[in-house]
Scaffold this motif. Structure first.
Motif, short mmCIF file in Angstrom:
data_model
loop_
_atom_site.label_atom_id
_atom_site.label_comp_id
_atom_site.label_asym_id
_atom_site.label_seq_id
_atom_site.Cartn_x
_atom_site.Cartn_y
_atom_site.Cartn_z
N ASP A 148 0.84 -1.20 0.00
CA ASP A 148 0.00 0.00 0.00
C ASP A 148 0.87 1.25 0.00
O ASP A 148 1.83 1.36 0.78
N GLY A 149 0.53 2.18 -0.87
CA GLY A 149 1.23 3.46 -0.91
C GLY A 149 2.54 3.46 -1.67
O GLY A 149 3.20 4.50 -1.78
N PHE A 150 2.93 2.31 -2.21
CA PHE A 150 4.18 2.24 -2.97
C PHE A 150 3.83 2.02 -4.44
O PHE A 150 3.26 1.01 -4.81
N GLU A 151 4.18 2.99 -5.26
CA GLU A 151 3.82 2.95 -6.68
C GLU A 151 4.94 2.35 -7.50
O GLU A 151 6.02 2.94 -7.62
N CYS A 152 4.68 1.19 -8.07
CA CYS A 152 5.62 0.56 -8.98
C CYS A 152 4.85 -0.50 -9.76
O CYS A 152 3.67 -0.77 -9.49
N ASP A 153 5.49 -1.12 -10.73
CA ASP A 153 4.84 -2.18 -11.49
C ASP A 153 4.57 -3.38 -10.59
O ASP A 153 5.33 -3.68 -9.66
N PHE A 154 3.46 -4.06 -10.88
CA PHE A 154 3.06 -5.23 -10.10
C PHE A 154 2.56 -6.31 -11.04
O PHE A 154 1.79 -6.05 -11.97
N VAL A 155 3.01 -7.56 -10.81
CA VAL A 155 2.49 -8.71 -11.54
C VAL A 155 2.19 -9.80 -10.52
O VAL A 155 3.05 -10.12 -9.69
N GLY A 156 1.00 -10.35 -10.58
CA GLY A 156 0.67 -11.39 -9.61
C GLY A 156 -0.44 -12.29 -10.06
O GLY A 156 -1.05 -12.10 -11.12
N VAL A 157 -0.69 -13.28 -9.23
CA VAL A 157 -1.79 -14.21 -9.46
C VAL A 157 -3.10 -13.53 -9.11
O VAL A 157 -3.18 -12.80 -8.11
#
Length: 347
Positions: A148-157
């Motif tokens: 939460d509150g950390f902006e970056c790319d995310f990839v997940g299930v």
């Protein structure tokens, strides 16, 4: 062996050798072949540190994981490493074992090593150290858990979707009561699975009772041995089994939990799936070989690793697109434990 050693052996300049080994067009194919053959004969290995100083890039990705024994992470690591290798990069792997202080140290080490990017499965207890790393110019891709509150790319299930589809399958197949055996951890992945489980019940007008979800405490063993103890799930399942009426079904948050549940059911003479249907999560290698074969939700580990690495390469190449949030759907593998056909050799 150095470039000068090769140059002296062939009677050419060190710059010519450097251009040939780097694939520059200014060297003829005939000379390039001779230089490469001589480099192989002499056992020349390029100095990565020197190459980094010249190019201004470490040619290395960092990867931070939590569970060294988790099969999901094994597939993830392989996929990231394959992408790195194909692009001439190396992979620096670090393990936190779910310890926040170890994770902060890992972030500092990645900064010290000057990696070009990082794939991170976070402990989810603070993001200041990751923010410092990203502010230093190192792009980060979070995998499977959000911060939460950390902006970056995310990839997940898409854990919510996986649990929803599994719970829906059991209910639509005629389950009269549905229960969950889930991880007792504050991670977004577990919370998403619970949300999917609850959504399936809510859409069918079924209440969620206090005892509908049984939480399994984390393992007390070192994480390098097993990410979860089947015994902990077994003890929790012993309490759950007493409430299971014929026609019930159980959705577990891990195939390890299903192992514990299987034992508790067998001790009470409760047959799967004749009396109770079961679906696990993870589709670990043993799932298809249990008796009866365990239905399970298979996460797309390799696809997630490849996608995360590709996002890092895009950032390194200058992409300024808004941070991506990508959820990849898991696959529901139906086997005998959920009332499907026993395709024993299916993996």
């Amino acid at each position: 062996m150095t470039l000068k050693t090769i140059a002296d052996s062939l009677g050419v300049s060190a710059k010519t050798v450097s251009r040939a080994l780097a694939g520059k067009d200014s060297v003829s194919e005939e000379l390039r072949a001779r230089i490469r053959a001589e480099a192989d004969r002499l056992g020349y290995v390029p100095n990565s540190m020197a190459r980094s100083l010249v190019s201004g890039a470490a040619m290395t990705f960092g990867m931070v994981i939590t569970h060294p024994a988790n099969p999901f992470y094994a597939l993830l690591i392989s996929a990231v490493e394959e992408r790195c290798r194909a692009n001439g990069y190396s992979l620096l792997l670090m393990v936190t074992e779910e310890d926040p202080e170890t994770e902060r140290h890992a972030a500092e080490e990645l900064l010290r090593w000057g990696v070009d990017g990082a794939v991170v499965i976070p402990v989810q207890e603070g993001a200041d150290h990751w923010q410092r790393l990203q502010d230093s110019g190192v792009p980060i891709v979070l995998v499977n858990r959000r911060l939460d509150g950390f902006e970056c790319d995310f990839v997940g299930v898409d854990h919510e979707r996986g649990a929803y589809e599994a719970a829906s399958y059991l209910l639509d197949a005629g389950a009269t009561n549905l229960y969950a055996l889930e991880e007792d951890v504050p991670f977004s992945s577990a919370a998403d699975r619970r949300a999917g489980f609850h959504r399936a019940l809510a859409e069918r007008g079924l209440p969620v009772q206090d005892d509908t979800v049984t939480l399994v405490p984390p393992s007390t063993a070192p994480l390098r041995e097993l990410p979860w103890e089947p015994d902990a799930a077994y003890r929790c399942a012993q309490q759950l089994v007493s409430r299971l009426e014929p026609g019930s079904a159980v959705l577990t948050g891990s195939d390890y939990f299903a192992l514990g549940l299987y034992r508790a059911l067998a001790e009470k003479g409760i047959e799967v799936p004749a009396h109770v249907a079961v679906i696990g999560h993870g589709d670990l290698p043993f799932a298809a070989y249990l008796q009866p074969a365990l239905a399970s939700v298979r996460p797309p580990a390799a696809e997630i690793g490849a996608r995360a690495a590709d996002l890092l390469f895009e950032r390194i190449q200058g992409s300024t697109a808004p941070a991506a949030t990508i959820f990849l759907p898991p696959e529901l593998r139906i086997r005998t434990s959920a009332g499907g056909n026993d395709r024993h050799a299916e993996n």
